[in-house]
Design a protein around this motif. Structure first.
Motif, PDB file in Angstrom:
ATOM      1  N   THR A  91       0.822  -1.207   0.000  1.00  0.00           N
ATOM      2  CA  THR A  91       0.000   0.000   0.000  1.00  0.00           C
ATOM      3  C   THR A  91       0.858   1.260   0.000  1.00  0.00           C
ATOM      4  O   THR A  91       0.680   2.152  -0.837  1.00  0.00           O
ATOM      5  CB  THR A  91      -0.939   0.023   1.229  1.00  0.00           C
ATOM      6  OG1 THR A  91      -1.817  -1.104   1.159  1.00  0.00           O
ATOM      7  CG2 THR A  91      -1.758   1.297   1.265  1.00  0.00           C
ATOM      8  N   PHE A  92       1.798   1.336   0.924  1.00  0.00           N
ATOM      9  CA  PHE A  92       2.642   2.521   1.014  1.00  0.00           C
ATOM     10  C   PHE A  92       3.588   2.622  -0.185  1.00  0.00           C
ATOM     11  O   PHE A  92       3.894   3.718  -0.665  1.00  0.00           O
ATOM     12  CB  PHE A  92       3.443   2.515   2.318  1.00  0.00           C
ATOM     13  CG  PHE A  92       2.588   2.721   3.542  1.00  0.00           C
ATOM     14  CD1 PHE A  92       1.716   3.801   3.631  1.00  0.00           C
ATOM     15  CD2 PHE A  92       2.627   1.829   4.606  1.00  0.00           C
ATOM     16  CE1 PHE A  92       0.914   3.998   4.742  1.00  0.00           C
ATOM     17  CE2 PHE A  92       1.829   2.012   5.726  1.00  0.00           C
ATOM     18  CZ  PHE A  92       0.976   3.099   5.798  1.00  0.00           C
ATOM     19  N   GLY A  93       4.017   1.459  -0.685  1.00  0.00           N
ATOM     20  CA  GLY A  93       4.882   1.471  -1.869  1.00  0.00           C
ATOM     21  C   GLY A  93       4.162   1.991  -3.096  1.00  0.00           C
ATOM     22  O   GLY A  93       4.708   2.782  -3.867  1.00  0.00           O
ATOM     23  N   SER A  94       2.920   1.576  -3.281  1.00  0.00           N
ATOM     24  CA  SER A  94       2.156   2.024  -4.441  1.00  0.00           C
ATOM     25  C   SER A  94       1.849   3.506  -4.342  1.00  0.00           C
ATOM     26  O   SER A  94       1.942   4.248  -5.331  1.00  0.00           O
ATOM     27  CB  SER A  94       0.862   1.211  -4.579  1.00  0.00           C
ATOM     28  OG  SER A  94       0.020   1.396  -3.451  1.00  0.00           O
ATOM     29  N   MET A  95       1.505   3.981  -3.142  1.00  0.00           N
ATOM     30  CA  MET A  95       1.213   5.409  -2.982  1.00  0.00           C
ATOM     31  C   MET A  95       2.453   6.266  -3.210  1.00  0.00           C
ATOM     32  O   MET A  95       2.368   7.352  -3.773  1.00  0.00           O
ATOM     33  CB  MET A  95       0.636   5.674  -1.589  1.00  0.00           C
ATOM     34  CG  MET A  95      -0.795   5.189  -1.427  1.00  0.00           C
ATOM     35  SD  MET A  95      -1.562   5.848   0.065  1.00  0.00           S
ATOM     36  CE  MET A  95      -3.216   5.165  -0.095  1.00  0.00           C
ATOM     37  N   THR A  96       3.608   5.765  -2.778  1.00  0.00           N
ATOM     38  CA  THR A  96       4.855   6.480  -3.032  1.00  0.00           C
ATOM     39  C   THR A  96       5.124   6.564  -4.529  1.00  0.00           C
ATOM     40  O   THR A  96       5.550   7.607  -5.040  1.00  0.00           O
ATOM     41  CB  THR A  96       6.030   5.771  -2.327  1.00  0.00           C
ATOM     42  OG1 THR A  96       5.813   5.765  -0.916  1.00  0.00           O
ATOM     43  CG2 THR A  96       7.342   6.488  -2.630  1.00  0.00           C
ATOM     44  N   ALA A  97       4.845   5.475  -5.233  1.00  0.00           N
ATOM     45  CA  ALA A  97       5.025   5.470  -6.694  1.00  0.00           C
ATOM     46  C   ALA A  97       4.086   6.469  -7.354  1.00  0.00           C
ATOM     47  O   ALA A  97       4.482   7.195  -8.280  1.00  0.00           O
ATOM     48  CB  ALA A  97       4.767   4.064  -7.243  1.00  0.00           C
ATOM     49  N   TYR A  98       2.849   6.543  -6.882  1.00  0.00           N
ATOM     50  CA  TYR A  98       1.887   7.504  -7.432  1.00  0.00           C
ATOM     51  C   TYR A  98       2.332   8.937  -7.135  1.00  0.00           C
ATOM     52  O   TYR A  98       2.198   9.823  -7.993  1.00  0.00           O
ATOM     53  CB  TYR A  98       0.490   7.264  -6.851  1.00  0.00           C
ATOM     54  CG  TYR A  98      -0.098   5.912  -7.155  1.00  0.00           C
ATOM     55  CD1 TYR A  98       0.227   5.221  -8.323  1.00  0.00           C
ATOM     56  CD2 TYR A  98      -0.979   5.300  -6.264  1.00  0.00           C
ATOM     57  CE1 TYR A  98      -0.311   3.973  -8.596  1.00  0.00           C
ATOM     58  CE2 TYR A  98      -1.529   4.052  -6.530  1.00  0.00           C
ATOM     59  CZ  TYR A  98      -1.186   3.393  -7.695  1.00  0.00           C
ATOM     60  OH  TYR A  98      -1.731   2.156  -7.954  1.00  0.00           O
ATOM     61  N   ASP A  99       2.845   9.169  -5.928  1.00  0.00           N
ATOM     62  CA  ASP A  99       3.323  10.513  -5.567  1.00  0.00           C
ATOM     63  C   ASP A  99       4.430  10.970  -6.513  1.00  0.00           C
ATOM     64  O   ASP A  99       4.401  12.102  -7.021  1.00  0.00           O
ATOM     65  CB  ASP A  99       3.864  10.519  -4.131  1.00  0.00           C
ATOM     66  CG  ASP A  99       2.755  10.510  -3.081  1.00  0.00           C
ATOM     67  OD1 ASP A  99       1.623  10.918  -3.408  1.00  0.00           O
ATOM     68  OD2 ASP A  99       3.036  10.099  -1.933  1.00  0.00           O
ATOM     69  N   LYS A 100       5.402  10.107  -6.730  1.00  0.00           N
ATOM     70  CA  LYS A 100       6.525  10.453  -7.597  1.00  0.00           C
ATOM     71  C   LYS A 100       6.059  10.658  -9.035  1.00  0.00           C
ATOM     72  O   LYS A 100       6.508  11.567  -9.730  1.00  0.00           O
ATOM     73  CB  LYS A 100       7.589   9.358  -7.550  1.00  0.00           C
ATOM     74  CG  LYS A 100       8.293   9.244  -6.200  1.00  0.00           C
ATOM     75  CD  LYS A 100       9.329   8.125  -6.222  1.00  0.00           C
ATOM     76  CE  LYS A 100      10.047   8.026  -4.885  1.00  0.00           C
ATOM     77  NZ  LYS A 100      11.048   6.910  -4.878  1.00  0.00           N
ATOM     78  N   ALA A 101       5.133   9.802  -9.480  1.00  0.00           N
ATOM     79  CA  ALA A 101       4.669   9.876 -10.861  1.00  0.00           C
ATOM     80  C   ALA A 101       3.844  11.129 -11.121  1.00  0.00           C
ATOM     81  O   ALA A 101       3.939  11.728 -12.198  1.00  0.00           O
ATOM     82  CB  ALA A 101       3.849   8.623 -11.200  1.00  0.00           C
ATOM     83  N   ILE A 102       3.045  11.544 -10.144  1.00  0.00           N
ATOM     84  CA  ILE A 102       2.212  12.720 -10.354  1.00  0.00           C
ATOM     85  C   ILE A 102       3.063  13.976 -10.392  1.00  0.00           C
ATOM     86  O   ILE A 102       2.744  14.943 -11.099  1.00  0.00           O
ATOM     87  CB  ILE A 102       1.116  12.829  -9.261  1.00  0.00           C
ATOM     88  CG1 ILE A 102      -0.070  13.683  -9.778  1.00  0.00           C
ATOM     89  CG2 ILE A 102       1.655  13.410  -7.991  1.00  0.00           C
ATOM     90  CD1 ILE A 102      -0.853  13.043 -10.877  1.00  0.00           C
ATOM     91  N   VAL A 103       4.169  13.984  -9.640  1.00  0.00           N
ATOM     92  CA  VAL A 103       5.102  15.116  -9.692  1.00  0.00           C
ATOM     93  C   VAL A 103       5.723  15.209 -11.078  1.00  0.00           C
ATOM     94  O   VAL A 103       5.842  16.294 -11.662  1.00  0.00           O
ATOM     95  CB  VAL A 103       6.197  14.980  -8.617  1.00  0.00           C
ATOM     96  CG1 VAL A 103       7.294  16.017  -8.839  1.00  0.00           C
ATOM     97  CG2 VAL A 103       5.604  15.142  -7.225  1.00  0.00           C
ATOM     98  N   ALA A 104       6.114  14.049 -11.621  1.00  0.00           N
ATOM     99  CA  ALA A 104       6.682  14.023 -12.977  1.00  0.00           C
ATOM    100  C   ALA A 104       5.672  14.509 -14.004  1.00  0.00           C
ATOM    101  O   ALA A 104       6.009  15.236 -14.942  1.00  0.00           O
ATOM    102  CB  ALA A 104       7.140  12.605 -13.315  1.00  0.00           C
TER     103      ALA A 104
END
Length: 200
Positions: A91-104
């Motif tokens: 869960t936390f790994g996927s949300m971290t991936a989404y956070d980084k991707a949305i910044v990009a």
């Protein structure tokens, strides 16, 4: 908040337009986490401290409910703790991936990283996944995040969230979709396959 997230993720049809199955806990939970992530964006954008505090409380509710759901899925009680830890890490790994991707996406207006994050976390890196459906889910998610920003903070606190309807059909407006472009951000060098096998 969690009641609203679960109800929408479980009842809306994300299979027709996005190709996400609704008959397995694994995929339904992935949709719940994705929608919860859009709520988190709203919470921390309006009040970072209180938003983070409320989000942490919601996560505690998730773990309690998830343990019960894993048990209902047939996970032996001796393995519940191990599987719950796996769910939490995912869960936390996927949300971290989404956070980084949305910044990009915001910095470059390139949605490849976000599409890649969805492909890995919602579609399990399935090479047979329909890319147009993954693109559709990415479009839906970013529109949902923008839509939630228009909500009053108190409405979200009380779980009065008006969700956008699930896409009825995949986006086909792009002239050409380069599959490799969308898969590249989630490829792990040195591994023959980066698909993840879950017991839940």
């Amino acid at each position: 908040i969690l009641d609203s997230v679960e109800l929408h993720s479980r009842t809306a049809d994300f299979k027709s337009g996005c190709g996400v199955p609704s008959d397995k806990f694994r995929h339904v939970f992935a949709l719940e986490v994705l929608h919860l992530w859009t709520v988190k964006l709203h919470l921390v954008a309006n009040d970072r401290v209180e938003g983070a505090k409320l989000f942490a409380e919601v996560c505690e509710q998730i773990w309690s409910r998830t343990e019960k759901r894993l048990s209902e899925e047939g996970i032996h009680w001796l393995m519940l703790s191990k599987n719950l830890k796996e769910v939490q890490q995912w869960t936390f790994g996927s949300m971290t991936a989404y956070d980084k991707a949305i910044v990009a996406l915001q910095d470059t207006d390139d949605d490849a990283a976000f599409i890649g994050a969805l492909w890995r976390n919602v579609y399990d890196c399935d090479p047979a996944a329909n890319v147009e459906q993954v693109v559709t889910l990415a479009d839906y998610t970013t529109r949902t995040a923008e839509h939630l920003q228009k909500h009053d903070q108190e409405e979200v606190f009380q779980g009065r969230i008006s969700w956008l309807p699930a896409p009825e059909a995949a986006i086909v407006s792009r002239e050409q979709i380069d599959l490799e472009k969308y898969m590249e951000p989630v490829i792990v060098p040195g591994k023959e396959s980066n698909r993840i096998e879950f017991k839940w």
